[in-house]
Scaffold this motif. Structure first.
Motif, mmCIF file in Angstrom:
data_model
loop_
_atom_site.group_PDB
_atom_site.id
_atom_site.type_symbol
_atom_site.label_atom_id
_atom_site.label_comp_id
_atom_site.label_asym_id
_atom_site.label_seq_id
_atom_site.Cartn_x
_atom_site.Cartn_y
_atom_site.Cartn_z
ATOM 1 N N ILE A 2 0.838 -1.193 0.000
ATOM 2 C CA ILE A 2 0.000 0.000 0.000
ATOM 3 C C ILE A 2 0.874 1.245 0.000
ATOM 4 C CG2 ILE A 2 -1.723 1.274 1.323
ATOM 5 C CD1 ILE A 2 -2.633 -1.434 2.435
ATOM 6 N N GLY A 124 2.662 -7.506 5.268
ATOM 7 C CA GLY A 124 1.323 -7.329 5.810
ATOM 8 C C GLY A 124 1.182 -6.153 6.752
ATOM 9 N N ASP A 126 1.562 -2.859 6.207
ATOM 10 C CA ASP A 126 0.773 -1.755 5.649
ATOM 11 C C ASP A 126 -0.717 -2.076 5.691
ATOM 12 O OD1 ASP A 126 3.038 -0.455 3.090
ATOM 13 O OD2 ASP A 126 3.024 -0.254 5.257
ATOM 14 N N GLU A 127 -1.069 -3.313 5.498
ATOM 15 C CA GLU A 127 -2.475 -3.712 5.583
ATOM 16 C C GLU A 127 -2.993 -3.579 7.014
ATOM 17 O OE1 GLU A 127 -0.825 -5.220 1.854
ATOM 18 O OE2 GLU A 127 -0.096 -5.325 3.908
ATOM 19 N N ARG A 128 -2.159 -3.911 7.985
ATOM 20 C CA ARG A 128 -2.553 -3.733 9.397
ATOM 21 C C ARG A 128 -2.785 -2.258 9.697
ATOM 22 N NH1 ARG A 128 1.275 -6.493 13.603
ATOM 23 N NH2 ARG A 128 -0.417 -5.826 14.986
#
Length: 140
Positions: A2, A124, A126-128
């Motif tokens: 992201i 993961g 950036d997703e968090r």
């Protein structure tokens, strides 16, 4: 991965995450840097009894998570005293508990940086962060 620009979900999520922690601690000031490596600074309103001549703060970065720190005598540097060390993005309530312990008699956390992750890694993270942009209070 992201994008972490001014409009990206990860950047908004980081701001929301830091704001959630700042609100729970009622901090007088905070700062957020969304570029890699991302980081944050929360000024604490009380000094630590062990360091009465130094301003206290919480630092956050995407490698080591949260740390408690004091400003140097000149105010040019901050010196980490302890790292929360549970997760790079612990819940705001876990951060509040860390701060409460910090002002208590003990020495919370750990003395060395935990090195949870490599900044910018596609793991993961950036997703968090982006999840906090969607639901800042519902995150654990």
């Amino acid at each position: 991965m992201i994008e972490r620009d001014e409009l990206g979900a990860a950047a908004r999520g980081l701001r929301q995450y830091l704001l959630a922690v700042a609100a729970k601690l009622d901090v007088p000031a905070w700062f957020c840097e969304v570029a890699v490596p991302a980081g944050g600074y929360l000024a604490l309103d009380r000094r630590l009894d062990r360091f009465p001549d130094h301003e206290a703060a919480l630092l956050w970065d995407e490698r080591d998570g949260w740390s408690a720190a004091v400003e140097s005598a000149t105010g040019d540097e901050v010196i980490a005293l302890a790292y929360l060390g549970e997760d790079v993005l612990p819940s705001p309530d876990q951060v509040v508990a860390f701060v409460k312990e910090l002002y208590g008699e003990g020495y919370p956390g750990r003395p060395d940086p935990p090195g949870f992750r490599t900044p910018g890694a596609p793991d993961g993270f950036d997703e968090r962060l982006a999840a906090y942009a969607a639901d800042p209070v519902g995150q654990a």
